[in-house]
Design an enzyme around this catalytic site. Structure first.
Site, short mmCIF file in Angstrom:
data_model
loop_
_atom_site.label_atom_id
_atom_site.label_comp_id
_atom_site.label_asym_id
_atom_site.label_seq_id
_atom_site.Cartn_x
_atom_site.Cartn_y
_atom_site.Cartn_z
N SER A 18 -9.65 -0.16 7.29
CA SER A 18 -9.21 -0.12 5.77
C SER A 18 -8.51 -1.43 5.13
O SER A 18 -8.06 -1.46 4.13
CB SER A 18 -8.46 1.00 5.59
OG SER A 18 -8.92 2.15 5.85
N SER A 50 -9.76 2.28 2.91
CA SER A 50 -8.72 2.97 2.13
C SER A 50 -7.85 2.14 1.11
O SER A 50 -7.37 2.66 0.24
CB SER A 50 -8.26 4.16 2.70
OG SER A 50 -7.17 3.19 3.69
N LYS A 99 0.90 -1.01 0.00
CA LYS A 99 0.12 0.10 0.07
C LYS A 99 0.85 1.26 0.12
O LYS A 99 1.92 1.54 0.87
CB LYS A 99 -0.77 0.06 1.21
CG LYS A 99 -2.03 1.19 1.36
CD LYS A 99 -2.86 0.82 2.57
CE LYS A 99 -3.99 1.83 2.74
NZ LYS A 99 -4.98 1.79 3.80
#
Length: 523
Positions: free
Chosen positions: A182, A158, A83
């Site tokens: 997330s 997210s 990420k």
């Protein structure tokens, strides 16, 4: 589509160790898949940066070491995506924001150093809501990621980029961060496994902070065992992180392989079901309970009444901490700098830079957090929210006296359409109603695929929660439930996805973005 990309990380590790396959061909197969489906206007768009040269070089080094009979980590040669909130030397780290476009970190996050030490090729950096603020990956400054099950739907947020990359067979493993769900919520809507470890169980050093008391790095995978394998790589004490636990990590992989829940008490959280939950989600949830009961677990109902206030308290604590953490992005020290016309004072440069560099959702949360921390309102808002947090922690303590692990749906609905909730922030925030309590209390949580909702044929997630420092319980129960569910389906859930057939995902041009120095080069 090569079968290599459909293998689990555990299966890849076995074949690499036995020299049936090489790390280079494994890494290249995943890079080819990224080039096939990730780019273009209708691609998955899971990646912001593809790390071709370095990934292949690391893979070649692993193959050479293996040929020389050197001792290697079990996951050496298994590629991984990261990420883009986790700083990675040699690659851009943007946090999905224009304010960090093209920025390169001078150091590696602790989890990245551990991946490198294990010999795991890093495929690239994945898309996210800007500074992890969102539940749909639509708030990225570089465009939304698409759900591989249906390219017109969101992949969660997210960390939708990491979940979509794993679901689309672009990577066998990924790292995400979880502040209010997330990792777990994207896992639920993409049919993947996502784990939020115990707070402090995995170092946050090098993870760009949104809310420091809530953020946690964790694994994303296609199986519970794969998450356990990755968790053991990245977990453990780190002196660079003042909140890092000194406790031993525990035998997570062993727990995932135990295969027995007989006699365990599984607590169904009364407050995390019912009104607001999609009918198909609740149907799959009830079926999962029956499978666990059939495997010898005792199903009990527990009440956590203060969970009803978790969402409101979270959206005071998180923006407050975020407004403080994001104060460093001032156009002076690093990142974007916008110099306005006229006398360029620090105040005017800061204002112009933040106005241009931050998106609407980030600005919304900074304003909310600054207000909650302001003189005269601190006790009424932030202080009161922290008191609610204590009550939520007490609810967990009481619940774990009645049950070994807790269970609930991961998200109240399946994936919604892109753009459907962009103009309704409150509706967007409600997607995290079931995941937020774990972050408020610091306990570990795991989401695994629970099947497909009858209404739309999209994935449903099942969430397991355990006491702090008892992550191994999640892997034990999760692996059993996963096995029971897959037996009832006749195979992994992702095998049932029409959109994931070799010819189904629309071809793209991710190769155009390979080795670019800024994120989202084709958007």
């Amino acid at each position: 589509m090569t079968e290599l990309i459909r293998l689990s990380a555990a299966a890849l590790a076995q074949k690499l160790a036995s020299k049936e396959i090489s790390a280079v061909e494994t890494t290249q197969a995943h890079l080819d898949r990224i080039a096939q489906v990730d780019g273009g206007d209708d691609g998955v768009h899971a990646f912001l940066h593809v790390n071709t040269d370095e990934a292949l070089a690391v893979a070649a080094g692993v193959d050479k070491a293996r040929a020389n009979s050197e001792d290697l980590h079990p996951l050496a040669g298994v590629p991984i995506a990261v990420k883009d909130l986790i700083v990675t030397k040699g690659q851009p780290t943007t946090a999905g924001s224009k304010i960090l476009e093209g920025w390169h970190s001078p150091y590696d996050a602790t989890v990245i150093r551990r991946l490198r030490a294990a010999g795991m090729p890093i495929l690239g950096k994945t898309n996210l809501d800007e500074f992890a603020m969102g539940s749909s990956t639509e708030h990225s400054a570089y465009g939304p990621t698409r759900n591989p099950w249906d390219l017109d739907r969101i992949p969660g947020g997210s960390g939708g980029g990491s979940a979509a990359a794993v679901a689309a067979f672009e990577a066998p493993l990924a790292l995400g961060t979880d502040t209010g769900g997330s990792i777990r919520q994207p896992g639920a809507v993409t049919g993947t496994v996502g784990v939020k470890p115990t707070y402090g169980g995995v170092s946050r050093y090098g993870a760009i902070a949104m809310a420091s008391s809530l953020d946690q790095i964790g694994p994303v995978s296609r199986t519970v065992l794969d998450s356990a394998l990755l968790h053991e790589v990245i977990g453990g004490h780190d002196p660079n992180d003042s909140t890092s636990l000194t406790d031993p990590l525990g035998a997570l992989v062993e727990a995932a392989r135990l295969g027995n829940v007989e006699g365990m008490r599984i607590g169904v959280i009364k407050e995390l079901q019912g009104e607001g939950y999609q009918a198909g989600v609740l149907t799959r949830f009830q079926e999962s309970l029956e499978l666990l009961r059939g495997a010898g677990a005792e199903i009990v109902e527990v009440s956590c009444p203060n969970f009803d206030y978790a969402l409101g308290a979270y959206y005071l604590i998180m923006p407050s901490e975020a407004s403080s953490n994001l104060a460093k992005y001032d156009g002076v020290r690093f990142g974007l700098r916008v110099v306005p016309d006229g006398a360029p004072t620090i105040e005017r440069v800061m204002g112009a830079t933040r106005a241009a560099g931050f998106g609407d959702e980030v600005k919304r949360r900074i304003i909310l957090g600054t207000y909650a921390l302001s003189a005269g309102y601190y006790d009424a808002y932030y202080g009161s929210a922290q008191k609610v947090r204590t009550l939520i922690q007490r609810d967990f303590e009481a619940a774990f006296k009645q049950a070994d692990v807790l269970i609930s749906p991961t998200a109240p609905t399946t994936a919604f359409k892109l753009g459907e909730k962009l103009n309704d922030p409150l509706a967007m925030y409600l997607n995290d109603v079931a995941t937020i309590p774990a972050n408020m209390a610091g306990v570990p949580g795991l989401s695994l695929p629970g099947g497909l909702a009858d209404e739309d044929g999209l994935p449903v997630g099942i969430q397991l929660l355990a006491p702090a420092r008892e992550d191994a319980r999640l892997y034990r129960v999760g692996a059993v439930l996963e096995s029971l569910l897959e037996a009832s389906w006749g195979g992994p859930l992702l095998d049932r996805a029409p959109a994931l057939r070799p010819d189904a995902l629309r071809p793209g041009g991710a190769a155009d973005r390979v080795e670019t120095s800024t994120a989202g080069g084709t958007n």
